[in-house]
Design a protein around this motif. Structure first.
Motif, PDB file in Angstrom:
ATOM      1  N   GLN A 213       0.833  -1.200   0.000  1.00  0.00           N
ATOM      2  CA  GLN A 213       0.000   0.000   0.000  1.00  0.00           C
ATOM      3  C   GLN A 213       0.868   1.250   0.000  1.00  0.00           C
ATOM      4  OE1 GLN A 213      -3.320  -0.251  -0.390  1.00  0.00           O
ATOM      5  NE2 GLN A 213      -2.980  -2.452  -0.442  1.00  0.00           N
ATOM      6  N   GLY A 214       1.954   1.207   0.758  1.00  0.00           N
ATOM      7  CA  GLY A 214       2.879   2.341   0.793  1.00  0.00           C
ATOM      8  C   GLY A 214       3.553   2.563  -0.554  1.00  0.00           C
ATOM      9  N   LEU A 215       3.941   1.468  -1.213  1.00  0.00           N
ATOM     10  CA  LEU A 215       4.557   1.586  -2.538  1.00  0.00           C
ATOM     11  C   LEU A 215       3.597   2.202  -3.541  1.00  0.00           C
ATOM     12  CD1 LEU A 215       6.430  -1.845  -2.742  1.00  0.00           C
ATOM     13  CD2 LEU A 215       7.459   0.416  -2.470  1.00  0.00           C
TER      14      LEU A 215
ATOM     15  N   TYR B 211       1.632   6.962  -6.715  1.00  0.00           N
ATOM     16  CA  TYR B 211       0.669   7.997  -7.084  1.00  0.00           C
ATOM     17  C   TYR B 211       1.243   9.396  -6.896  1.00  0.00           C
ATOM     18  CZ  TYR B 211      -2.816   4.289  -7.239  1.00  0.00           C
ATOM     19  OH  TYR B 211      -3.506   3.159  -7.560  1.00  0.00           O
ATOM     20  N   LEU B 212       2.186   9.547  -5.953  1.00  0.00           N
ATOM     21  CA  LEU B 212       2.784  10.852  -5.712  1.00  0.00           C
ATOM     22  C   LEU B 212       3.896  11.171  -6.701  1.00  0.00           C
ATOM     23  CD1 LEU B 212       3.066  10.895  -1.804  1.00  0.00           C
ATOM     24  CD2 LEU B 212       1.356  12.053  -3.213  1.00  0.00           C
ATOM     25  N   THR B 213       4.654  10.142  -7.083  1.00  0.00           N
ATOM     26  CA  THR B 213       5.845  10.373  -7.908  1.00  0.00           C
ATOM     27  C   THR B 213       5.703   9.883  -9.344  1.00  0.00           C
ATOM     28  OG1 THR B 213       6.815   8.243  -7.241  1.00  0.00           O
ATOM     29  CG2 THR B 213       7.279  10.175  -5.848  1.00  0.00           C
TER      30      THR B 213
ATOM     31  N   LEU C  31       7.519   1.273  -8.863  1.00  0.00           N
ATOM     32  CA  LEU C  31       6.955   1.043  -7.534  1.00  0.00           C
ATOM     33  C   LEU C  31       5.619   0.311  -7.629  1.00  0.00           C
ATOM     34  CD1 LEU C  31       7.721   4.501  -5.864  1.00  0.00           C
ATOM     35  CD2 LEU C  31       9.004   2.366  -5.644  1.00  0.00           C
ATOM     36  N   HIS C  32       4.810   0.695  -8.608  1.00  0.00           N
ATOM     37  CA  HIS C  32       3.517   0.029  -8.804  1.00  0.00           C
ATOM     38  C   HIS C  32       3.716  -1.418  -9.251  1.00  0.00           C
ATOM     39  CE1 HIS C  32      -0.684  -0.529  -9.723  1.00  0.00           C
ATOM     40  NE2 HIS C  32      -0.379  -0.851 -10.964  1.00  0.00           N
ATOM     41  N   LYS C  33       4.714  -1.644 -10.091  1.00  0.00           N
ATOM     42  CA  LYS C  33       4.989  -3.008 -10.559  1.00  0.00           C
ATOM     43  C   LYS C  33       5.436  -3.898  -9.405  1.00  0.00           C
ATOM     44  CE  LYS C  33       6.163  -1.773 -15.319  1.00  0.00           C
ATOM     45  NZ  LYS C  33       7.224  -1.776 -16.360  1.00  0.00           N
TER      46      LYS C  33
END
Length: 279
Positions: A191-193, A198-200, A205-207
């Motif tokens: 969830q943190g990743l 979404y911020l960067t 990170l999503h992968k």
């Protein structure tokens, strides 16, 4: 090894912890159904025509709650481990000549079996109580099938949480810290990743987060099996798709993510436990 698994299953079945937790789950499920039934009675207390399928609506709701067993897996695993580090009882097993590999995998297998048995029992109580308490319409069998399929395809994700818990508790003495650490690894980290993604907008990170089973807990409930088409009268015609092939793709990827995550957790936990001094 089989004898040790049998002994672990016997101890787990006899523990009061197991019975109390299972009873609490069933009672909470029944309490939820009673509240929903009361709400339904209040909504139609004026004698108006029932324009929905109450039983079907309940099963549709259950299909969206596939995240709940993921967190309950922490408790079902704790039942098997039962704070052996805190009470220093694991050293007695080592003293009887069992290897750390036998101890680790007997705990893992027992925890997986314990979770599956309890999940099926709660599922049976939930389905039977819903069928007894809520009137049915024409669509309840469709929604029941969708719920049961959602339940089945989500099982690999839940079992991955069991594997993480056993790996953590076999190597961390504090069950409280171990619980938070397991929750961090399996749920908070992905969830943190995604949040940082979404911020960067860094897609890597999503992968990475996508490979965590927790990122796919809602996939089964998000499949669109109902279509709405506006007719000439300005109302909507509802079509129920009896094609459940989309669940096969969800199940396939759930297995891929869960097996990969389980393999990493199990191997890492086992290698660390082999080197750990059991006191």
């Amino acid at each position: 090894m089989l004898n040790m698994i049998g002994a672990e299953i016997y101890k787990t079945r006899k523990r009061l912890y197991s019975k109390i937790f299972l009873l609490i789950c069933c009672v909470l499920a029944l309490a939820f159904l009673i509240m929903m039934r009361i709400s339904f009675n209040m909504a139609y207390s004026d004698g108006s025509i029932i324009d929905v399928d109450p039983r079907g609506e309940m099963f549709a709701l259950y299909a969206c709650l596939m995240m709940v067993p993921f967190f309950l897996a922490i408790i079902t695993s704790d039942i098997v481990f039962s704070e052996e580090n805190k009470h220093n009882t694991m050293k007695n097993v080592v003293a009887f000549g069992y290897t750390r590999t036998q101890i680790y995998f007997s705990k893992l297998v027992t925890a997986l079996i314990n979770f599956l048995v309890m999940a099926v029992i709660v599922l049976a109580v939930l389905v039977l109580a819903t069928m007894m308490m809520f009137p049915c319409g024409d669509t309840w069998t469709f929604y029941l099938k969708a719920f049961l399929v959602s339940f089945a395809v989500s099982i690999p994700l839940w079992l991955s949480q069991v594997a993480v818990c056993i790996a953590v508790w076999c190597n961390i003495r504090s069950s409280t810290f171990g619980t938070f650490f397991a929750l961090f690894l399996s749920y908070i980290l992905p969830q943190g990743l995604n949040f940082v993604y979404y911020l960067t907008d860094k897609k890597i990170l999503h992968k990475i987060a996508n490979w965590f089973p927790a990122s796919h807990l809602g996939d089964a409930g998000n499949l669109n099996l109902v279509t709405y088409t506006m007719n000439e009268a300005g109302t909507y015609d509802v079509s129920y798709l009896n094609d459940f092939s989309g669940y096969l793709d969800v199940f396939k990827w759930n297995c891929v993510y869960s097996l990969a995550f389980c393999a990493v957790a199990v191997i890492a936990g086992w290698l660390l436990f082999r080197r750990r001094e059991v006191k």
